[in-house]
Scaffold this motif. Structure first.
Motif, PDB file in Angstrom:
ATOM      1  N   CYS A  38       6.190  11.148  -7.912  1.00 35.48           N
ATOM      2  CA  CYS A  38       7.361  10.547  -7.260  1.00 35.48           C
ATOM      3  C   CYS A  38       7.070  10.452  -5.761  1.00 35.48           C
ATOM      4  N   LEU A  39       7.037   9.232  -5.230  1.00 30.93           N
ATOM      5  CA  LEU A  39       6.707   9.027  -3.826  1.00 30.93           C
ATOM      6  C   LEU A  39       7.829   8.270  -3.139  1.00 30.93           C
ATOM      7  N   GLN A  40       8.069   8.633  -1.871  1.00 30.55           N
ATOM      8  CA  GLN A  40       9.073   7.941  -1.074  1.00 30.55           C
ATOM      9  C   GLN A  40       8.437   7.393   0.202  1.00 30.55           C
ATOM     10  N   GLU A  41       9.113   6.397   0.767  1.00 30.00           N
ATOM     11  CA  GLU A  41       8.674   5.703   1.986  1.00 30.00           C
ATOM     12  C   GLU A  41       7.249   5.182   1.828  1.00 30.00           C
ATOM     13  N   THR A  42       7.056   4.390   0.772  1.00 29.33           N
ATOM     14  CA  THR A  42       5.744   3.770   0.551  1.00 29.33           C
ATOM     15  C   THR A  42       5.455   2.695   1.583  1.00 29.33           C
ATOM     16  N   LYS A  43       6.509   2.093   2.142  1.00 26.80           N
ATOM     17  CA  LYS A  43       6.397   1.007   3.124  1.00 26.80           C
ATOM     18  C   LYS A  43       5.670  -0.209   2.565  1.00 26.80           C
ATOM     19  N   MET A  44       5.710  -0.373   1.239  1.00 23.36           N
ATOM     20  CA  MET A  44       5.016  -1.483   0.592  1.00 23.36           C
ATOM     21  C   MET A  44       6.009  -2.328  -0.195  1.00 23.36           C
ATOM     22  N   GLN A  45       5.928  -3.639   0.012  1.00 28.97           N
ATOM     23  CA  GLN A  45       6.769  -4.557  -0.750  1.00 28.97           C
ATOM     24  C   GLN A  45       6.178  -4.816  -2.131  1.00 28.97           C
ATOM     25  N   VAL A  46       4.863  -4.714  -2.234  1.00 26.03           N
ATOM     26  CA  VAL A  46       4.181  -4.956  -3.508  1.00 26.03           C
ATOM     27  C   VAL A  46       3.173  -3.842  -3.745  1.00 26.03           C
ATOM     28  N   MET A  47       3.234  -3.232  -4.935  1.00 34.13           N
ATOM     29  CA  MET A  47       2.207  -2.273  -5.364  1.00 34.13           C
ATOM     30  C   MET A  47       1.659  -2.757  -6.698  1.00 34.13           C
ATOM     31  N   ASP A  48       0.438  -3.277  -6.672  1.00 33.88           N
ATOM     32  CA  ASP A  48      -0.152  -3.800  -7.906  1.00 33.88           C
ATOM     33  C   ASP A  48      -0.963  -2.723  -8.620  1.00 33.88           C
ATOM     34  N   HIS A  49      -1.564  -3.086  -9.754  1.00 38.06           N
ATOM     35  CA  HIS A  49      -2.320  -2.130 -10.557  1.00 38.06           C
ATOM     36  C   HIS A  49      -3.458  -1.495  -9.774  1.00 38.06           C
ATOM     37  N   ASN A  50      -4.095  -2.280  -8.892  1.00 37.48           N
ATOM     38  CA  ASN A  50      -5.229  -1.740  -8.144  1.00 37.48           C
ATOM     39  C   ASN A  50      -4.785  -0.637  -7.176  1.00 37.48           C
ATOM     40  N   VAL A  51      -3.660  -0.845  -6.501  1.00 39.87           N
ATOM     41  CA  VAL A  51      -3.130   0.175  -5.596  1.00 39.87           C
ATOM     42  C   VAL A  51      -2.725   1.419  -6.379  1.00 39.87           C
ATOM     43  N   VAL A  52      -2.059   1.208  -7.515  1.00 41.00           N
ATOM     44  CA  VAL A  52      -1.615   2.344  -8.332  1.00 41.00           C
ATOM     45  C   VAL A  52      -2.815   3.131  -8.844  1.00 41.00           C
ATOM     46  N   ARG A  53      -3.832   2.431  -9.308  1.00 36.60           N
ATOM     47  CA  ARG A  53      -5.024   3.116  -9.830  1.00 36.60           C
ATOM     48  C   ARG A  53      -5.688   3.952  -8.732  1.00 36.60           C
ATOM     49  N   ARG A  54      -5.806   3.405  -7.543  1.00 36.17           N
ATOM     50  CA  ARG A  54      -6.452   4.134  -6.449  1.00 36.17           C
ATOM     51  C   ARG A  54      -5.589   5.303  -5.986  1.00 36.17           C
ATOM     52  N   THR A  55      -4.264   5.152  -6.046  1.00 36.31           N
ATOM     53  CA  THR A  55      -3.362   6.166  -5.498  1.00 36.31           C
ATOM     54  C   THR A  55      -3.119   7.319  -6.452  1.00 36.31           C
ATOM     55  N   VAL A  56      -2.921   7.021  -7.746  1.00 35.70           N
ATOM     56  CA  VAL A  56      -2.560   8.089  -8.686  1.00 35.70           C
ATOM     57  C   VAL A  56      -3.477   8.186  -9.902  1.00 35.70           C
ATOM     58  N   GLY A  57      -4.296   7.160 -10.171  1.00 39.58           N
ATOM     59  CA  GLY A  57      -5.247   7.263 -11.266  1.00 39.58           C
ATOM     60  C   GLY A  57      -4.962   6.304 -12.410  1.00 39.58           C
ATOM     61  N   ALA A  58      -5.958   6.085 -13.240  1.00 44.28           N
ATOM     62  CA  ALA A  58      -5.879   5.094 -14.316  1.00 44.28           C
ATOM     63  C   ALA A  58      -4.833   5.430 -15.367  1.00 44.28           C
ATOM     64  N   LYS A  59      -4.562   6.718 -15.582  1.00 43.94           N
ATOM     65  CA  LYS A  59      -3.608   7.131 -16.615  1.00 43.94           C
ATOM     66  C   LYS A  59      -2.173   6.724 -16.280  1.00 43.94           C
ATOM     67  N   PHE A  60      -1.910   6.292 -15.037  1.00 46.59           N
ATOM     68  CA  PHE A  60      -0.563   5.947 -14.605  1.00 46.59           C
ATOM     69  C   PHE A  60      -0.342   4.435 -14.497  1.00 46.59           C
ATOM     70  N   VAL A  61      -1.402   3.652 -14.689  1.00 48.18           N
ATOM     71  CA  VAL A  61      -1.354   2.220 -14.385  1.00 48.18           C
ATOM     72  C   VAL A  61      -0.368   1.466 -15.275  1.00 48.18           C
ATOM     73  N   ASN A  62      -0.157   1.905 -16.500  1.00 46.87           N
ATOM     74  CA  ASN A  62       0.731   1.204 -17.423  1.00 46.87           C
ATOM     75  C   ASN A  62       2.128   1.806 -17.495  1.00 46.87           C
ATOM     76  N   SER A  63       2.408   2.810 -16.657  1.00 41.89           N
ATOM     77  CA  SER A  63       3.699   3.512 -16.745  1.00 41.89           C
ATOM     78  C   SER A  63       4.213   3.846 -15.348  1.00 41.89           C
ATOM     79  N   TYR A  64       4.574   2.820 -14.588  1.00 41.64           N
ATOM     80  CA  TYR A  64       5.085   3.074 -13.248  1.00 41.64           C
ATOM     81  C   TYR A  64       6.196   2.088 -12.901  1.00 41.64           C
ATOM     82  N   VAL A  65       7.009   2.486 -11.909  1.00 42.18           N
ATOM     83  CA  VAL A  65       8.123   1.665 -11.430  1.00 42.18           C
ATOM     84  C   VAL A  65       8.091   1.678  -9.909  1.00 42.18           C
ATOM     85  N   VAL A  66       8.378   0.528  -9.304  1.00 46.06           N
ATOM     86  CA  VAL A  66       8.371   0.396  -7.851  1.00 46.06           C
ATOM     87  C   VAL A  66       9.722  -0.122  -7.375  1.00 46.06           C
TER      88      VAL A  66
END
Length: 296
Positions: A38-66
């Motif tokens: 759970c992250l706050q103040e991302t300051k990002m309008q768009v978080m795509d799969h590549n950002v999610v993979r780099r930030t939290v890992g491949a296991k989270f890429v198909n199960s996230y909400v922004v």
């Protein structure tokens, strides 16, 4: 037990819009074996799969909400490890993400709400009404967490500059939603303005209903070190393993925690009677391991 797979990592990251910050979050997620992020103040309008993979890992890429930031202000992110959880019934409001979490191990469901509270008194009062308007789950198992940008008691701040009206409104909202605070171990405050004479507050917190508390009766909340944000990262372990093993497991993030280096140095420098090099090394290593077990 399913609770052992529930490791909830919460942090106001002060922006995820560069690779260095994404890598810092990734390291903490990996080192803590977090399964819900759970992250706050991302300051990002768009978080795509590549950002999610780099930030939290491949296991989270198909199960996230922004919840997108407004230009470079705000932004909330929720992700779960697909090996252990499913997300459903997702609702986005002005300052929060709410979703149902299904625990794959046994099918248990509970509701999570991740918040990033606004600035300004009027906006804060609207935010509290927003929380009251979120429908509680039928099962009543509900966890609300994040950066509330509010306190509800004087001890949550290190000075007497208090807004009693907002404190009372926050306290009333907690009572209205039947919430209790999960105790934070090892730290009193979670935010600092980082001045020479700092203002310290506890505005990052985890609140839960009694029904959620019964689901995780042995949960343990503690803080983690970070140099990237003026907010303290928090880790909630769903259940501590009380079946102690004689083996020793070292956690990389310990080296960054206050007091760790001094502890190891003091224990390592204690005299050893034996003149045999291998025995001396064994005794020193055993002493350090024992001391770190107590310290952690």
């Amino acid at each position: 037990m399913a609770q052992l797979n529930c490791q909830i990592f919460n942090w106001n990251v002060r922006g995820l819009n560069d690779g260095t910050r994404q890598d810092s979050v990734s390291e903490l997620v990996r080192n803590t074996s977090a399964t819900i992020v759970c992250l706050q103040e991302t300051k990002m309008q768009v978080m795509d799969h590549n950002v999610v993979r780099r930030t939290v890992g491949a296991k989270f890429v198909n199960s996230y909400v922004v919840l997108s930031a407004e230009q470079t202000r705000g932004g909330v992110f929720l992700a779960v490890n697909e090996d252990f959880f499913d997300l459903s019934d997702i609702v986005l409001t002005s300052n929060a993400i709410t979703a149902q979490i299904n625990m794959r191990a046994d099918g248990t469901r509970w509701q999570i709400t991740v918040v990033y509270g606004p600035q300004g008194e009027a906006a804060k009062l609207q935010f509290l009404q927003e929380l009251k308007n979120i429908p509680p789950p039928v099962h009543n198992r509900w966890l609300i967490l994040g950066d509330f940008n509010l306190i509800y008691q004087a001890e949550d701040k290190n000075n007497s500059n208090l807004n009693r009206r907002l404190m009372g409104a926050f306290r009333a909202t907690i009572d209205h939603l039947r919430l209790k605070e999960i105790k934070l171990n090892g730290r009193r405050f979670t935010w600092s303005n980082q001045q020479d004479n700092p203002t310290l507050t506890r505005i990052d917190r985890l609140l839960c209903t009694p029904e959620w508390d019964l689901l995780f009766p042995a949960c343990f909340l503690h803080s983690l070190p970070s140099l990237m944000s003026d907010h303290t990262p928090l880790l909630l372990q769903g259940e501590l393993d009380h079946h102690h093993s004689t083996s020793f497991r070292f956690e990389n993030y310990w080296t960054k925690m206050e007091g760790f280096q001094d502890l190891v140095q003091n224990i390592w420098n204690r005299p050893v009677a034996s003149a045999l090099p291998m025995k001396r090394l064994h005794i020193k290593m055993a002493r350090v391991a024992k001391a770190i077990k107590r310290w952690k």
